[in-house]
Design an enzyme around this catalytic site. Structure first.
Site, short mmCIF file in Angstrom:
data_model
loop_
_atom_site.label_atom_id
_atom_site.label_comp_id
_atom_site.label_asym_id
_atom_site.label_seq_id
_atom_site.Cartn_x
_atom_site.Cartn_y
_atom_site.Cartn_z
N TYR A 1 -6.33 3.66 -0.82
CA TYR A 1 -6.01 3.67 0.60
C TYR A 1 -5.56 5.06 1.05
O TYR A 1 -4.45 5.51 0.71
CB TYR A 1 -4.92 2.64 0.93
CG TYR A 1 -5.28 1.21 0.54
CD1 TYR A 1 -6.61 0.77 0.56
CD2 TYR A 1 -4.30 0.29 0.17
CE1 TYR A 1 -6.94 -0.53 0.20
CE2 TYR A 1 -4.63 -1.01 -0.17
CZ TYR A 1 -5.95 -1.41 -0.17
OH TYR A 1 -6.27 -2.69 -0.52
N HIS B 1 -8.94 -3.30 -8.82
CA HIS B 1 -9.31 -3.27 -7.39
C HIS B 1 -10.82 -3.42 -7.18
O HIS B 1 -11.61 -2.60 -7.62
CB HIS B 1 -8.84 -1.94 -6.81
CG HIS B 1 -8.79 -1.90 -5.32
ND1 HIS B 1 -8.25 -0.84 -4.64
CD2 HIS B 1 -9.20 -2.78 -4.37
CE1 HIS B 1 -8.34 -1.08 -3.33
NE2 HIS B 1 -8.92 -2.24 -3.16
#
Ligand code: NAD
Length: 294
Positions: free
Chosen positions: A56, A120
Site C-alpha cells: 500500500y 498477500h
C-alpha cells in the site's frame, strides 16, 4: 464497539477494523496529520484492529501507521501486515523474502512483533509455493514469537478452500465478497468456521463504489458493476438514504465474520462509520437495495 473472537485465536477483535490501504494514498494523496488523527480517534473509539501491507503506497501506509501508533499501548492493538506483494506486478513469495519483509515491516511499524502476518493476494502466485514455502516461513516466525497468527488474503474463493485443506492457517482475509453486490463468501463461511479459521472481511464499501464519491480510476470492477453501484447510490439519495450506512451495516452482520476492514481517511469517516454501527437497521431499505443488486 462490539468485539468478536477471531476463529481459534484468542484475539477479541473489534467488529470493524481500520483498513490502512488509504494511508498509502491509494484513494488520493493524504494529509498525514489528518490520517494520524484518524488513527488516534479510531483507537479512542475502540477500534483495535489495523491492517496494512508493504504494497500500500509502496511502504507509505506502513510508515504512516507506524508513526500514528507510536505511544499507543501496543498490547491493545491487533496489527496485521502482509508479505508476498510489493507492487502492482511485483510478487515474491520466497522464504528469504518473507524474513526480510517481516523485518522491514516491523521496523516501519515500530514494533518487534506482528499480530497477524498474511500472504498477500496469493492467487497471483502458484499455490504450491505458498503452501510449501511461504506459509512454513510464516510458521517459523510464529514459533520464534515474532508473529502471533498467520493466514492468506486474496479474491477468488477456491484458493481459500484449497489452502485451508492443505495448511493449518489461523485466518483468511477476503475482500468484496461479502458486501451489498456480492455475498459469495457466504458459500464457504460454514467450511471455514467449522475448521476454526478466523474470517476477516474487507471492502464493505466496494473500494468506494458504494459511496457518493465513486470508485478510484484504477478500480478493477467491470463498467457494468460500477454503473450499477452508481445507480444504487442515486436511488438511495432520492430516498434520503446514505448507501454507505446500509453497506457497512450489512457487511458486519454475518455471525461467522469476526471483523470487517474499512479504509478510513480522516476523522469524519471514523466518526461516521462508528456511528453507523450503532444505528438501528432499516430492513425495508436494505431489502430494496438487496433486490436491486440481485
Ligand atoms: P472499502 O470498501 O473500505 O472502501 C474504501 C473507500 O470508502 C475509501 O475511498 C474511503 O474514503 C471510503 N469511505 C470510508 N468510509 C466512508 C464513509 N463513511 N463515507 C464515505 N466514504 C467512505 O475498500 P478497501 O479500501 O479496499 O478495504 C478496506 C481495507 O481492507 C483496506 O484498507 C485493506 O486494509 C483491506 N483489504 C485487503 C485486501 C487484500 O489483502 N487483498 C484487499 C482489499 C482490502
Amino acid at each position: 464497539m462490539k468485539y468478536n473472537f477471531l476463529g481459534k485465536t484468542n484475539l477479541q477483535i473489534s467488529e470493524i477494523g481500520f483498513g490502512g490501504s488509504g494511508l498509502g494514498g491509494i484513494y488520493g494523496a493524504i494529509d498525514e496529520k489528518e490520517a494520524i488523527e484518524a488513527v488516534h480517534l479510531a483507537v479512542q473509539k475502540g477500534v483495535n484492529y489495523f491492517d496494512v501491507s508493504p504494497y500500500y503506497g509502496i511502504t507509505q501506509a506502513e510508515s504512516v501507521l507506524g508513526k500514528a501508533l507510536e505511544g499507543i499501548d501496543r498490547k491493545k492493538i491487533i496489527l496485521s501486515t502482509k508479505v508476498g506483494r510489493y507492487g502492482y506486478n511485483d510478487f515474491d513469495f520466497s522464504a528469504a523474502k518473507v524474513n526480510k519483509s517481516f523485518q522491514e515491516s516491523a521496523k516501519r511499524l515500530k514494533t518487534d512483533y506482528i499480530d497477524i502476518l498474511l500472504c498477500h493476494d496469493i492467487e497471483f502466485n502458484p499455490l504450491q509455493q505458498v503452501i510449501e514455502e511461504t506459509l512454513p516461513a510464516l510458521e517459523r516466525l510464529k514459533k520464534e514469537g515474532k508473529v502471533r497468527f498467520i493466514g492468506v488474503s486474496g479474491y477468488p474463493l477456491d484458493i481459500f478452500v484449497e489452502i485451508c485443506q492443505a495448511y493449518p492457517v489461523d485466518l483468511i482475509l477476503s475482500y468484496q465478497r461479502y458486501c451489498l453486490f456480492n455475498t459469495s463468501l457466504s458459500l464457504i463461511l460454514p467450511l471455514l468456521h467449522e475448521k476454526g479459521i478466523g474470517i476477516i472481511n474487507a471492502s464493505p464499501l466496494g473500494m468506494g463504489m458504494l459511496t457518493s464519491s465513486g470508485p478510484p480510476e484504477w478500480h478493477p470492477a467491470t463498467e457494468i458493476l460500477k454503473r450499477k453501484c452508481k445507480e444504487a447510490v442515486e436511488l438511495c439519495q432520492t430516498q434520503g438514504i446514505n448507501l454507505v450506512n446500509l453497506a457497512l451495516k450489512f457487511s458486519t452482520t454475518h455471525p461467522y465474520i469476526s471483523t470487517t476492514l474499512v479504509s478510513m481517511l480522516n476523522s469524519f469517516q471514523v466518526n461516521e462509520n462508528i456511528r453507523i454501527l450503532e444505528e438501528r437497521w432499516n430492513p425495508e431499505s436494505l431489502n430494496k437495495i438487496l433486490v436491486f443488486f440481485s
